[in-house]
Motif scaffolding. Structure first.
Motif, PDB file in Angstrom:
ATOM      1  N   LEU A   1       0.878  -1.105   0.036  1.00 30.92           N
ATOM      2  CA  LEU A   1      -0.104  -0.080   0.103  1.00 30.92           C
ATOM      3  C   LEU A   1       0.792   1.297  -0.084  1.00 30.92           C
ATOM      4  N   LEU A   2       2.079   1.299   0.740  1.00 31.46           N
ATOM      5  CA  LEU A   2       2.972   2.318   0.807  1.00 31.46           C
ATOM      6  C   LEU A   2       3.292   2.730  -0.595  1.00 31.46           C
TER       7      LEU A   2
ATOM      8  N   LEU B   1      13.537  -8.997   2.731  1.00 31.96           N
ATOM      9  CA  LEU B   1      14.158  -8.317   1.726  1.00 31.96           C
ATOM     10  C   LEU B   1      13.203  -7.401   1.172  1.00 31.96           C
ATOM     11  N   PHE B   2      11.734  -7.865   1.316  1.00 29.66           N
ATOM     12  CA  PHE B   2      10.940  -7.009   0.685  1.00 29.66           C
ATOM     13  C   PHE B   2      10.730  -5.736   1.277  1.00 29.66           C
ATOM     14  N   TYR B   3      11.164  -5.632   2.693  1.00 28.43           N
ATOM     15  CA  TYR B   3      11.356  -4.193   3.426  1.00 28.43           C
ATOM     16  C   TYR B   3      12.189  -3.251   2.750  1.00 28.43           C
ATOM     17  N   TYR B   4      13.356  -3.985   2.364  1.00 26.90           N
ATOM     18  CA  TYR B   4      14.461  -3.264   1.790  1.00 26.90           C
ATOM     19  C   TYR B   4      14.292  -2.835   0.340  1.00 26.90           C
ATOM     20  N   TRP B   5      13.626  -3.709  -0.316  1.00 31.86           N
ATOM     21  CA  TRP B   5      13.189  -3.433  -1.802  1.00 31.86           C
ATOM     22  C   TRP B   5      12.414  -2.184  -1.746  1.00 31.86           C
ATOM     23  N   VAL B   6      11.252  -2.183  -0.723  1.00 30.64           N
ATOM     24  CA  VAL B   6      10.263  -1.186  -0.595  1.00 30.64           C
ATOM     25  C   VAL B   6      11.048   0.255  -0.267  1.00 30.64           C
TER      26      VAL B   6
ATOM     27  N   ALA C   1      11.234   7.354   3.347  1.00 30.48           N
ATOM     28  CA  ALA C   1      12.023   5.883   3.043  1.00 30.48           C
ATOM     29  C   ALA C   1      13.246   5.765   4.037  1.00 30.48           C
ATOM     30  N   VAL C   2      14.083   6.609   4.171  1.00 30.62           N
ATOM     31  CA  VAL C   2      15.152   6.498   5.108  1.00 30.62           C
ATOM     32  C   VAL C   2      14.847   6.240   6.482  1.00 30.62           C
ATOM     33  N   PHE C   3      13.851   6.788   6.984  1.00 30.98           N
ATOM     34  CA  PHE C   3      13.192   6.283   8.333  1.00 30.98           C
ATOM     35  C   PHE C   3      13.022   4.791   8.428  1.00 30.98           C
ATOM     36  N   LEU C   4      12.296   4.395   7.106  1.00 32.35           N
ATOM     37  CA  LEU C   4      11.926   2.973   7.137  1.00 32.35           C
ATOM     38  C   LEU C   4      13.157   2.073   7.241  1.00 32.35           C
TER      39      LEU C   4
END
Lengths: 328, 116
Positions: free
Chosen positions: A12-13, B6-11, B42-45
């Motif tokens: 969603l993001l 990996l999905f977190y990093y791709w996002v 994005a950097v925060f994430l």
């Protein structure tokens, strides 16, 4: 289940971010940006960052939306010229994306406790917080005491940015330097709309109270000065939207706001100086009371109060600076 | 779990570059600022993702012995969010002043007026 929810939120993001960039209407983009922040806050919460989630929800979804809308009211709502060099831009962006994705195949596994990030000072903070400071929330302990210098720096950045906005927006525009200054519709607000008025009046005291709770309960649960400042400012901004700017300025006059902005930063720095006068280092709270642990707790409460005052003051003054400026 | 990680990093990578695209390709200044705030988020994430420990909880001590996630990235990002909104507000202040002096917030219009 949590894994699925995480993937759902992240997808969603990405969709929201694409929609923000592709949208021609800035108004829609700002509202989508609020939704983006709320989704981001939920993702932070899934990643165990309760304090950060609270901050992102209060600031990203609340205050920043209001500030952007305030600026849009002064600048116009439509993007007029088309995107330039669409292909070139896409290429410039696509290549680093692929490179970063490729590079991340080498990163330590997600959530692995032996990753380099967790080998440095992180575990030490968790281990020593009960001994040195004895408060449950390790984030507040690190923020207020272990890394108090960082936080002091951040407070001064917030302070400087607030002063900068006041400088920029209190100057009169060149084109009408000779006209008498008329503030934009200062009395009205949304008082003539029944539903926002009733709901708002009911909500404002509770939001304010919640802000105070977050401020003074920050040592025990998620919270602290930064979040509380944003929440208190949000409640006063809501009051100002409903009742009109002038009545909000009666509650807290702009002179008092300036004192809040400077006083909070001064209180923070003052606690450091008092520590020096009592024979410790700058921002060393051990010497504030006869018992070092009590001294640490006292220091943290005081500097969190300073942070809260500055953040409330800056956000409110910035809001008033935008809202009080007439459109050209 | 690995795929999700990996999905977190791709996002992160995608959000970073979507924000950057708005900054470089959109001529509208408010849109550029919104892009900058996406870039920031994005950097925060990225930071918060790195601070997570599997089966951990938020670093608020409870009676039972638990695994706690790393508090340090959280502290850095918490303050960065507030600093981010302050600098965004400063940027918006400059945009408002530009609108008042140039009558437009589109880069193309402003360059044209400067050329005259």
């Amino acid at each position: 289940m949590i894994v699925l929810f995480g993937i759902f939120l992240l997808t969603l993001l990405v969709i929201t971010a694409l929609a923000i960039v592709r949208n021609d209407s800035l108004y829609a983009a700002v509202i989508l940006n609020g939704i983006f922040s709320l989704l981001m806050a939920a993702s932070f919460f899934l990643l165990d960052a309760a304090d950060v989630a609270l901050t992102e929800a209060a600031i990203g979804a609340g205050i920043s939306t209001v500030l952007f809308l305030g600026a849009l009211a002064l600048t116009g709502e439509l993007e007029k010229s088309p995107t330039k060099h669409r292909l070139l831009g896409t290429a410039v962006v696509a290549i680093p994306t692929l490179l970063i994705i490729f590079a991340f195949f080498d990163i330590p596994q997600f959530g692995a406790s032996d990753a380099p990030v967790h080998q440095h000072v992180g575990p030490w903070y968790i281990e020593k917080t009960p001994e040195f400071i004895d408060i449950p929330n390790a984030v507040t302990a690190v923020l207020g005491s272990f890394r108090g210098y960082d936080t002091l720096g951040e407070v001064f950045v917030v302070f400087t940015a607030g002063i900068g906005v006041l400088f920029l927006l209190s100057a009169r525009p060149l084109a009408r330097r000779n006209e008498p200054f008329v503030a934009r519709d200062p009395h009205k607000g949304l008082r003539h709309y029944l539903v926002p008025r009733v709901v708002g009046r009911f909500l404002i005291p509770f939001i304010f109270l919640f802000g105070l709770y977050v401020q003074f309960h920050g040592e025990y649960g998620p919270g602290g000065g930064f979040q509380a400042g944003a929440i208190v400012a949000a409640s006063l901004i809501l009051y100002s939207l409903l009742e009109g700017e002038r009545r909000c300025l009666v509650v807290i006059p702009s002179g008092a706001l300036r004192w809040l902005v400077a006083g909070g930063a001064l209180l923070y720095g003052g606690v450091g100086v008092v520590g020096m006068l009592l024979g410790g280092n700058f921002l060393d709270y051990n010497v504030l009371a006869s018992d070092p642990v009590k001294g640490q707790q006292m220091g943290i409460i005081l500097i969190e109060l300073g942070v809260g005052l500055t953040v409330t003051g800056v956000l409110l003054s910035v809001y008033h600076a935008f809202a009080g400026r007439g459109k050209l | 779990m690995n795929v999700l990680g990996l999905f977190y990093y791709w996002v992160f990578a995608v959000l970073l570059m979507v924000g950057f695209y708005a900054v470089i390709a959109k001529p509208n200044y408010v849109k550029k600022l919104i892009g900058l705030s996406i870039f920031q988020a994005a950097v925060f994430l990225l930071y918060i993702t790195m601070g997570k420990i599997e089966d951990g909880t938020a670093p608020i001590f409870q009676a039972a012995e638990n695994v706690y996630s790393n508090p340090l990235p959280q502290v850095l990002i918490l303050t960065a969010i507030v600093v981010g909104i302050s600098t965004t507000a400063l940027g918006l202040g400059i945009v408002v002043r530009i609108r008042e002096e140039y009558g437009s917030i589109e880069e193309t219009d402003i360059k044209e007026r400067d050329r005259k």
